[in-house]
Scaffold this motif. Sequence first.
Motif, PDB file in Angstrom:
ATOM      1  N   GLN A 172       0.847  -1.196   0.000  1.00 17.51           N
ATOM      2  CA  GLN A 172       0.000   0.000   0.000  1.00 17.51           C
ATOM      3  C   GLN A 172       0.883   1.246   0.000  1.00 17.51           C
ATOM      4  O   GLN A 172       1.731   1.414   0.890  1.00 17.51           O
ATOM      5  N   ARG A 196      -0.845 -11.367   2.400  1.00 14.25           N
ATOM      6  CA  ARG A 196      -2.100 -11.891   1.856  1.00 14.25           C
ATOM      7  C   ARG A 196      -2.003 -13.401   1.762  1.00 14.25           C
ATOM      8  O   ARG A 196      -0.981 -13.929   1.317  1.00 14.25           O
ATOM      9  N   ILE A 206       3.291 -17.411  13.104  1.00 14.08           N
ATOM     10  CA  ILE A 206       3.566 -16.051  12.643  1.00 14.08           C
ATOM     11  C   ILE A 206       5.064 -15.856  12.389  1.00 14.08           C
ATOM     12  O   ILE A 206       5.455 -15.021  11.563  1.00 14.08           O
ATOM     13  N   ASN A 215       5.504  -5.163   8.795  1.00 11.42           N
ATOM     14  CA  ASN A 215       4.953  -5.353  10.142  1.00 11.42           C
ATOM     15  C   ASN A 215       5.670  -6.487  10.868  1.00 11.42           C
ATOM     16  O   ASN A 215       5.872  -7.553  10.303  1.00 11.42           O
ATOM     17  N   ASP A 250       3.358   1.579  15.343  1.00 11.34           N
ATOM     18  CA  ASP A 250       2.132   1.341  14.573  1.00 11.34           C
ATOM     19  C   ASP A 250       0.892   1.465  15.456  1.00 11.34           C
ATOM     20  O   ASP A 250       0.974   1.249  16.664  1.00 11.34           O
ATOM     21  N   LYS A 289      -6.129   4.241  12.197  1.00  6.49           N
ATOM     22  CA  LYS A 289      -7.295   4.608  11.398  1.00  6.49           C
ATOM     23  C   LYS A 289      -8.486   5.048  12.261  1.00  6.49           C
ATOM     24  O   LYS A 289      -9.238   5.942  11.866  1.00  6.49           O
TER      25      LYS A 289
HETATM   26  P1  C2E Z   1      -2.252  -2.487  10.105  1.00  2.84           P
HETATM   27  O1  C2E Z   1      -0.799  -2.722  10.285  1.00  2.84           O
HETATM   28  O2  C2E Z   1      -2.862  -1.386  10.893  1.00  2.84           O
HETATM   29  O3  C2E Z   1      -2.460  -2.268   8.534  1.00  2.84           O
HETATM   30  C1  C2E Z   1      -3.384  -1.376   8.001  1.00  2.84           C
HETATM   31  C2  C2E Z   1      -4.645  -2.080   7.595  1.00  2.84           C
HETATM   32  O4  C2E Z   1      -5.616  -1.106   7.216  1.00  2.84           O
HETATM   33  C3  C2E Z   1      -4.467  -2.996   6.375  1.00  2.84           C
HETATM   34  O5  C2E Z   1      -5.396  -4.065   6.512  1.00  2.84           O
HETATM   35  C4  C2E Z   1      -4.899  -2.069   5.233  1.00  2.84           C
HETATM   36  O6  C2E Z   1      -5.303  -2.765   4.075  1.00  2.84           O
HETATM   37  C5  C2E Z   1      -6.041  -1.335   5.881  1.00  2.84           C
HETATM   38  N1  C2E Z   1      -6.288  -0.024   5.282  1.00  2.84           N
HETATM   39  C6  C2E Z   1      -5.370   0.840   4.793  1.00  2.84           C
HETATM   40  N2  C2E Z   1      -5.963   1.973   4.343  1.00  2.84           N
HETATM   41  C7  C2E Z   1      -7.284   1.820   4.566  1.00  2.84           C
HETATM   42  C8  C2E Z   1      -8.429   2.670   4.333  1.00  2.84           C
HETATM   43  O7  C2E Z   1      -8.333   3.780   3.818  1.00  2.84           O
HETATM   44  N3  C2E Z   1      -9.644   2.177   4.702  1.00  2.84           N
HETATM   45  C9  C2E Z   1      -9.779   0.943   5.287  1.00  2.84           C
HETATM   46  N4  C2E Z   1     -11.011   0.541   5.620  1.00  2.84           N
HETATM   47  N5  C2E Z   1      -8.731   0.126   5.525  1.00  2.84           N
HETATM   48  C10 C2E Z   1      -7.492   0.559   5.174  1.00  2.84           C
HETATM   49  P2  C2E Z   1      -4.958  -5.584   6.300  1.00  2.84           P
HETATM   50  O8  C2E Z   1      -4.012  -5.699   5.159  1.00  2.84           O
HETATM   51  O9  C2E Z   1      -6.219  -6.392   6.284  1.00  2.84           O
HETATM   52  O10 C2E Z   1      -4.135  -5.919   7.606  1.00  2.84           O
HETATM   53  C11 C2E Z   1      -4.768  -5.962   8.860  1.00  2.84           C
HETATM   54  C12 C2E Z   1      -3.741  -6.099   9.953  1.00  2.84           C
HETATM   55  O11 C2E Z   1      -3.068  -7.354   9.883  1.00  2.84           O
HETATM   56  C13 C2E Z   1      -2.629  -5.052   9.888  1.00  2.84           C
HETATM   57  O12 C2E Z   1      -3.076  -3.857  10.441  1.00  2.84           O
HETATM   58  C14 C2E Z   1      -1.553  -5.728  10.695  1.00  2.84           C
HETATM   59  O13 C2E Z   1      -1.782  -5.558  12.071  1.00  2.84           O
HETATM   60  C15 C2E Z   1      -1.749  -7.184  10.342  1.00  2.84           C
HETATM   61  N6  C2E Z   1      -0.792  -7.556   9.289  1.00  2.84           N
HETATM   62  C16 C2E Z   1      -0.874  -7.404   7.952  1.00  2.84           C
HETATM   63  N7  C2E Z   1       0.227  -7.887   7.333  1.00  2.84           N
HETATM   64  C17 C2E Z   1       1.041  -8.359   8.315  1.00  2.84           C
HETATM   65  C18 C2E Z   1       2.331  -8.991   8.329  1.00  2.84           C
HETATM   66  O14 C2E Z   1       2.989  -9.213   7.296  1.00  2.84           O
HETATM   67  N8  C2E Z   1       2.824  -9.338   9.543  1.00  2.84           N
HETATM   68  C19 C2E Z   1       2.147  -9.110  10.717  1.00  2.84           C
HETATM   69  N9  C2E Z   1       2.707  -9.481  11.875  1.00  2.84           N
HETATM   70  N10 C2E Z   1       0.943  -8.517  10.737  1.00  2.84           N
HETATM   71  C20 C2E Z   1       0.396  -8.146   9.560  1.00  2.84           C
END
Ligand code: C2E
Length: 278
Positions: free
Chosen positions: A44, A62, A86, A117, A179, A203
Amino acid sequence: AKNEGANRYLFFNDSMNKLAVKRLQVENLIRHGLKEDYFTVYYQPKMDIVTGQLVGMEALVRFITPKKGLISPAAFIPVAEETGQILEIGEVVLQKTCEDVKRWIDMGLFHGRVAVNLSAKQFMLPFLCEQIDDILRRSELPSYHLELEITEGTVMQSPTLAIDTMKKLRARGIHLAMDDFGTGYSSLAYLKQFPLNTLKIDKAFIDDMNTARGRNMVDTIVTIAHNLNLTVVAEGVEHAEQLQQLKQLRCEIIQGYFYSKALSAQEFGLFLKQQKQQ
Ligand code: C2E
Ligand code: CA
Ligand code: CA
Ligand code: CA
């Protein structure tokens, strides 16, 4: 025997047991996914709020299986944290991210930082720095292209140990971001001691900017961050109005659907090419 059957019936209807079964299913699915290489990374964009130029991106895992399609991080990350899977997922994400970014740099499309992350378990690994060194070396990515995002919960588990690890990472030129700031419990006394570069406003706070109280809250967070010399990233920015308000509050970087959702590596490559033409 009749009684036993009735007991078993009750047993399997127990809601806690259903949860355990569900958890086990997800755990098996993750194990299968790791074996079959179903984990991939989306990116992103993070944009400079003043120039509108790309400054970096966040790598987001993903999990896509042929049978079930996309499985949301919300559905599998908590389970993966519990089971320890994880750690393996995190390693895959870091490796794939570094390879993708190295390619974009070599193509002359990118020269910023990618943020990855780190889960609490990963951050606590005694050999975390060595693992990161290995991955950077294998992918031939210079460390100054990497940023790590960690949460308040992660660093507050053991602040002294966390500061130690953070210093080691910083010594390598890796940047660190706090974060989801404001959603966990961290004390300002500690925030000052953490060698951070960036603070990411969650957010939930950006969503609340349609009220005066909400805007005040964001204003306060930005002020704290700037007093600590931290760059501020607002996440989940969806509307032009939020962007304008964040600009007035002197927030530096925005990330959100207003510019783009997370993109596959292929889509992100195209996004970079479009950026370059502007
Ligand atoms: P996060 O680190 O707070 O990542 C931001 C999340 O908000 C991402 O969801 C992103 O797609 C979403 N987002 C960004 N901009 C917007 C927006 O304008 N509107 C809305 N509604 N959503 C937005 P995602 O990809 O589903 O990830 C969710 C959480 O999962 C992440 O929150 C993070 O805590 C975790 N995560 C994702 N990838 C990884 C990773 O590789 N490793 C680890 N440990 N955690 C991960
Ligand atoms: Ca994040
Ligand atoms: Ca976040
Ligand atoms: Ca968040």
